[in-house]
Design an enzyme around this catalytic site. Structure first.
Site, short mmCIF file in Angstrom:
data_model
loop_
_atom_site.label_atom_id
_atom_site.label_comp_id
_atom_site.label_asym_id
_atom_site.label_seq_id
_atom_site.Cartn_x
_atom_site.Cartn_y
_atom_site.Cartn_z
N GLY A 99 -16.40 -4.99 37.30
CA GLY A 99 -17.15 -4.27 38.31
C GLY A 99 -17.68 -5.21 39.37
N SER A 100 -18.91 -5.00 39.76
CA SER A 100 -19.47 -5.71 40.92
C SER A 100 -19.73 -7.19 40.70
CB SER A 100 -20.76 -5.02 41.37
OG SER A 100 -20.48 -3.73 41.84
N LEU A 101 -19.59 -7.68 39.47
CA LEU A 101 -19.66 -9.15 39.29
C LEU A 101 -18.61 -9.83 40.16
CD1 LEU A 101 -20.15 -9.88 35.47
CD2 LEU A 101 -21.84 -9.25 37.18
#
Length: 481
Positions: free
Chosen positions: A217-219
Site C-alpha cells: 500500500g502507501s508505504l
C-alpha cells in the site's frame, strides 16, 4: 561358459556395479544433503546424545538442552517458547528443525568446522562433546512489546538498529510453543502439530516477518518520493492532486481513501501529499516519472533481491510486472503486483534513518564455543546506498510531517520526534484491508527503525499498526533510560 550363464554373469556384474555407484553417490556426493535434510531423524537421534548449544537473548537462554533420564540423553526446551518461536523454530524428533535451530544447526550440534579443535580436545580428554551457543541481536523489551501489540491478530513486526542492521525484534503471530514439537513423545508431537495446523486458520509456524510478502500500500509512496527527489523535486514542489484520476488508456477511475479530497485546488506540495497519503497525487507522480525511475529506485532499496539470509532465508520483495501506464499508476501507490516483506519495509525505513545507507540485517551477534569462548562475531555490513544523505534528509522531513500532522499521528512519542509512513493495502473486495506502518526514532538521531504489518486488520495503518510501532519504540527507549 555357455551363452545363458554368460548373460546372467554380465547382468549380475552390471547390477553390482550400479549398486556400488549408488552407494558412493549416497555416501559421498549426497552425504551433506541427506545429513542436513530436516526429515532425517536418524541424525537428530544421534544428536540427542550430545548437549546441544543454546540460543541466547540478552544473556538468557531461549532454547536450551537439559539432561533427561530416558533413552535420549537431552531434551530441547524453550523457556519462553511462544515469544521467540518465529526466531528459534523447533528441534523435533518427528519434524526435523526450523528457523535458527536449522540455520545454525552445525554450531548448535557441535559439527561446525570452527569447533574442530574443541572436538579433537574432547576426543583426547574424554570430555562429553557439546554444541556451541548462538547469541542473537534481539532486545527482549522490543520483542515483548511487539508480541503484545500483535496479540489477537495475524501479523508481524521487525525492528532494526539503522546504523548496524542488527535485528532488535522479530515477531510473528499467531504463534505456537516449540517445546511441544520438541518433546520425546512422537505421539504427543504429532497431536500438537495437528492441533496447530489442522484448521483453516493461519499456520503459526510461518514467520510472517520474512517468509511471506504482501502488498505494501502507501508505504511504497516513500520509494516513489525518493525517485521524485532524485529527479530534482523537493518537498515543496507542487504536484497534481485531483479528486479522482482516470488511468491512462482506460476508463478506470482511481480515487483517494474513502473518496476523500486531497486539496480543494486539485494540487498540493509533495510533502503534503505524503503527509495525508494522497493516492491520486502519487499515481500521477509515478506515471510522470516513468516505469524505469520507479523500478530502479525500488531495486536500489533492495526490492528486486532474489535471496537474502540473515541467516534465516528471506522471501524476495518486488515491484512485479508493469504492462502499461495505468498499471504504473496503481503500482505507484503500492497496489497491483508490488510485494514487500515486513523485514524489507523495516529496511526501507532504516535506510532513510541511516542517511541513505542500507545495512545488511543480521540476527546472530556472535557464536560461542562450549567453554564460552567467542569464535565468531558479526561485523555490520553495508549493502548499498540507494539515496544520498540529502535525499534522506528530505524524506525524513516528509516522514516527520506524516507523524506530526498526518496519517501517522498514533505513532507519536512524548518528547521525541518520530518519522514514519502508514499504509493501507487493498486485498480484494470481500476481504478487509492489510494495515502497515514503518518509521524510526528519534528522527534527528535514529536508534530504532520499525515496520508493523497486520493482515486484514480492517482499519487503516494509522489506527491499527501505528500504535503497535509506537509501543515497540517506547519499550526500546524505556529499556535504555
Amino acid at each position: 561358459m555357455n551363452a545363458p550363464l554368460r548373460r546372467v554373469a554380465i547382468s549380475v556384474l552390471v547390477l553390482f556395479t550400479l549398486l556400488i555407484i549408488n552407494v558412493n553417490i549416497i555416501q559421498v556426493v549426497r552425504s551433506d544433503e541427506l545429513r542436513s535434510d530436516e526429515r532425517n531423524t536418524r541424525v537428530l537421534a544421534e544428536e540427542y546424545d550430545r548437549e546441544r548449544g543454546s540460543i541466547i537473548v540478552n544473556g538468557n537462554e531461549i532454547a536450551v538442552s537439559v539432561p533427561t533420564d530416558d533413552r535420549l540423553e537431552y531434551l530441547r526446551t524453550y523457556p519462553q517458547g511462544p515469544l521467540y518461536a518465529a526466531v528459534t523454530g523447533y528441534y523435533s524428533l518427528v519434524y526435523g528443525n526450523t528457523a535458527l535451530e536449522r540455520a545454525e544447526n552445525d554450531v548448535l550440534s557441535g559439527e561446525d568446522s570452527r569447533l574442530f579443535v574443541r572436538r579433537i580436545a574432547d576426543l583426547f580428554t574424554g570430555r562429553d562433546p557439546a554444541g556451541g551457543d548462538v547469541v542473537t541481536t534481539l532486545d527482549p523489551a522490543v520483542q515483548e512489546a511487539a508480541m503484545a501489540g500483535l496479540e489477537g491478530v495475524t501479523g508481524a513486526v521487525v525492528a532494526l538498529d539503522p546504523s548496524t542492521g542488527a535485528i532488535l525484534g522479530m515477531a510473528s503471530t499467531p504463534t505456537y510453543d516449540p517445546a511441544l514439537l520438541s518433546s520425546h513423545d512422537p505421539g504427543a508431537i504429532r497431536a500438537y502439530m495437528e492441533e496447530i495446523t489442522g484448521t483453516d486458520g493461519p499456520d503459526p509456524r510461518v514467520n510472517r516477518a520474512i517468509e511471506n510478502n504482501y502488498p505494501p500500500g502507501s508505504l511504497f509512496k516513500v520509494i516513489v518520493s525518493a525517485a521524485a527527489l532524485q529527479e530534482g523535486y523537493t518537498p515543496e514542489t507542487v504536484v497534481p492532486a485531483p479528486d479522482e484520476l482516470t488511468l491512462p488508456q482506460t476508463s478506470t477511475k482511481l480515487r483517494n481513501f474513502n473518496n476523500s479530497r486531497c486539496d480543494a485546488s486539485q494540487e498540493q506540495r509533495l510533502i503534503d501529499s505524503l503527509t495525508i497519503s494522497c493516492n491520486t497525487a502519487f499515481a500521477q507522480l509515478g506515471i510522470d516519472l516513468g516505469e524505469d525511475k520507479i523500478r530502479d529506485m525500488a531495486a536500489a532499496f533492495g526490492l528486486d533481491d532474489e535471496k537474502m539470509e540473515i541467516p534465516l532465508v528471506v522471501a524476495p520483495s518486488g515491484v512485479g510486472d508493469i504492462e502499461s501506464d495505468a498499471a504504473l499508476g496503481q503500482t505507484s501507490i503500492g497496489q497491483r503486483d508490488v510485494r514487500m516483506t515486513v523485514l524489507q519495509a523495516a529496511m526501507v525505513a532504516a535506510t532513510v534513518a541511516n542517511d541513505g545507507v542500507q545495512m545488511k540485517p543480521y540476527l546472530v551477534d556472535e557464536v560461542r564455543a562450549p567453554d564460552l569462548t567467542v569464535i565468531d562475531e558479526t561485523d555490520p555490513e553495508e549493502l548499498r546506498e540507494p539515496i544520498s544523505a540529502q535525499i534522506a534528509d528530505q524524506l525524513t522531513e516528509m516522514l516527520i510531517s506524516v507523524v506530526d500532522r498526518g496519517s501517522g499521528r498514533a505513532a507519536r512519542l512524548p518528547g521525541m520526534e518520530v518519522a514514519g509512513k502508514t499504509g493501507t493495502a487493498q486485498v480484494r473486495a470481500d476481504v478487509p484491508d492489510h494495515n502497515w506502518f514503518m518509521g524510526f526514532a528519534p528522527a534527528d538521531e535514529p536508534r530504532i527503525a520499525v515496520a508493523v504489518f497486520v493482515a486484514n486488520g480492517g482499519g487503516t495503518g494509522g489506527d491499527v499498526s501505528a500504535p503497535i510501532a509506537r509501543d515497540v519504540m517506547a519499550a526500546f527507549f524505556e529499556g535504555r533510560g
